[in-house]
Design an enzyme around this catalytic site. Structure first.
Site, PDB file in Angstrom:
ATOM      1  N   SER A 192      18.266  31.398  -4.003  1.00 47.05           N
ATOM      2  CA  SER A 192      18.885  31.502  -2.687  1.00 47.05           C
ATOM      3  C   SER A 192      19.532  30.212  -2.219  1.00 47.05           C
ATOM      4  CB  SER A 192      17.858  31.961  -1.662  1.00 47.05           C
ATOM      5  OG  SER A 192      16.733  31.106  -1.661  1.00 47.05           O
TER       6      SER A 192
ATOM      7  N   HIS B  86      18.635  38.279  -2.932  1.00 48.17           N
ATOM      8  CA  HIS B  86      20.061  37.971  -2.791  1.00 48.17           C
ATOM      9  C   HIS B  86      20.921  38.738  -3.795  1.00 48.17           C
ATOM     10  CE1 HIS B  86      19.934  34.808   0.261  1.00 48.17           C
ATOM     11  NE2 HIS B  86      18.727  34.553  -0.230  1.00 48.17           N
TER      12      HIS B  86
ATOM     13  N   LYS C  65      19.347  41.442   3.768  1.00 49.67           N
ATOM     14  CA  LYS C  65      20.510  40.642   3.386  1.00 49.67           C
ATOM     15  C   LYS C  65      21.719  41.564   3.218  1.00 49.67           C
ATOM     16  CE  LYS C  65      17.726  36.780   2.545  1.00 49.67           C
ATOM     17  NZ  LYS C  65      16.504  36.352   1.882  1.00 49.67           N
TER      18      LYS C  65
END
Ligand SMILES: *Cc1c(COP(=O)(O)O)cnc(C)c1O
Length: 395
Positions: free
Chosen positions: A184, A212, A243
């Protein structure tokens, strides 16, 4: 009097944090999530969001959340095993199974809780956890919570991991390897096929964090596991709904027995309130959008290629941290330079957060690209960086 105040050490600790330029504060973003963010009354181009596909402000998501709230209320009102389970949760878990191609899935109140509870349920005092040195905080703290012996291998270093397995695996009952798939803070991806092969060879479990990667990597947006064509392999995937999926919550996707075991043994799932109807419905809608709109992913990857190409052509002196994701970091010599460049970018109309120790070992400006960034916004970013960065600030 200070000796009598048991909280006096907190002021001293804060002072140390300030002196190191590590002090953090929150900043209010006053607009709907998107490629622009209104901060302190000014609209800035937003390069600080994890909302990679622009779904958090999407009308379909908002409508789904509102409908679910009207129908089921604001809170789940209990843990999933008592009064907090709804058909909506099951629908979301089935959608995750569809996206991931696993036998089963389990939704948590956050990705952080998914990692804490899952790792602590899978490993104990007699076990070994092998962890990439730059793994996310939630993986590291999950490993600590488990009570297992923890050994860190060098970042993405398969040879180091292999050495540790050869030297130590047999001294422990079970072994669990844990790694981010997309890191990340750097934006690089782990060598998953090699790690999986080692896990299989050494009878180790493998848990990968797709926080992610979910919605972004792979033909259907399932993540890095799909990107490497490893769907169906013996590993445990976790990720977040917060996300690219634009909602809130976490998930674990794995075999049916593993998910069944977690429902019975994972404290951070059993003893916490179920995901709210709004978050659940929004995540469900996001998965529908992700699986039916590959164009969103194509736009995102086009923006990544476009920005990298502009930087290479126009700002060859910038030090970019190697990345294979929409996270692109400009390395800087120290925290105060990073802070200063972050605020200069803000003056130039760009929101791009400075990331400093202790989050990362080296300070940086971290840029997150979105599918919804317009070409002109990327050009504005490159122009602003070019004006701010002087040879001294990057050397
Ligand atoms: C954000 C993140 C998490 C935590 O997810 P939340 O749902 O925000 O709690 C876990 N792992 C990684 C790698 C992350 O980036």
């Amino acid at each position: 009097m200070n000796q009598l105040n048991p909280y006096a050490w907190i002021d001293r600790s804060l002072e140390t944090i300030r002196q190191a330029n590590w002090y953090r504060t929150v900043r209010s973003i006053e607009s709907l999530p998107g490629n622009a963010a209104t901060i302190e009354g000014r609209a800035l181009i937003n390069f600080g969001s994890n909302d990679y596909l622009g779904l958090a402000g999407d009308e379909r998501m908002i409508r789904a959340a509102m409908l679910a709230t009207q129908q089921f209320g604001t809170g789940a009102t209990g843990s999933r095993l008592t009064s907090g389970h709804k058909q909506l949760h099951q629908d979301l878990e089935e959608a995750i199974v569809g996206l991931k191609g696993t036998e089963a899935a389990l939704v948590f109140s956050s990705g952080y809780l998914a990692n804490l509870g899952t790792i602590a349920a899978l490993a104990g005092k007699q076990d070994l956890i092998l962890s990439d040195r730059v793994n996310h905080s939630s993986l590291k703290n999950g490993a600590r919570l488990s009570g297992a012996k923890i050994m860190e291998y060098r970042h993405c270093d398969v040879a180091d991991l292999q050495e540790l397995l050869q030297a130590h695996r047999d001294s422990y009952r079970r072994c669990l390897i844990i790694t981010d798939t997309v890191f990340s803070m750097d934006g690089d991806i782990c060598p998953l096929p090699e790690i999986l092969a080692l896990a299989i060879e050494h009878h180790a479990m493998l848990l990968v964090d797709e926080a992610h990667a979910t919605g972004i990597f792979g033909r259907n947006g399932a993540g890095v596991v799909e990107h490497f064509d490893l769907v169906g392999q013996p590993l445990i995937e976790m990720g977040t709904l917060s996300k690219a999926l634009g909602s809130l919550g976490g998930y674990v996707a794995a075999s049916a027995p593993i998910v069944d075991f977690l429902k019975n043994r994972c404290a951070s799932w059993i003893y916490t309130t179920g995901l709210s109807p709004a978050d659940t419905a929004a995540a469900l809608t996001a998965i529908e959008i992700v699986t039916t709109t590959p164009q969103l992913r194509q736009q995102l990857w086009q923006n990544v290629a476009n920005l990298k190409q502009q930087i290479t052509a126009q700002l060859p002196e910038l030090r970019l941290i190697p990345s294979q994701s929409p996270i692109i970091c400009i390395e800087l010599p120290d925290a105060s330079t990073a802070m200063s460049i972050g605020s200069q970018l803000q003056h130039a109309g760009i929101f791009a957060p400075a990331i400093r120790p202790p989050t990362v070992p080296t300070s940086r400006i971290r840029l997150s690209l979105m599918a919804t960034h317009q070409p002109a916004q990327l050009t504005d970013l490159v122009t602003a960086i070019g004006q701010i960065f002087t040879p001294t600030s990057v050397s």
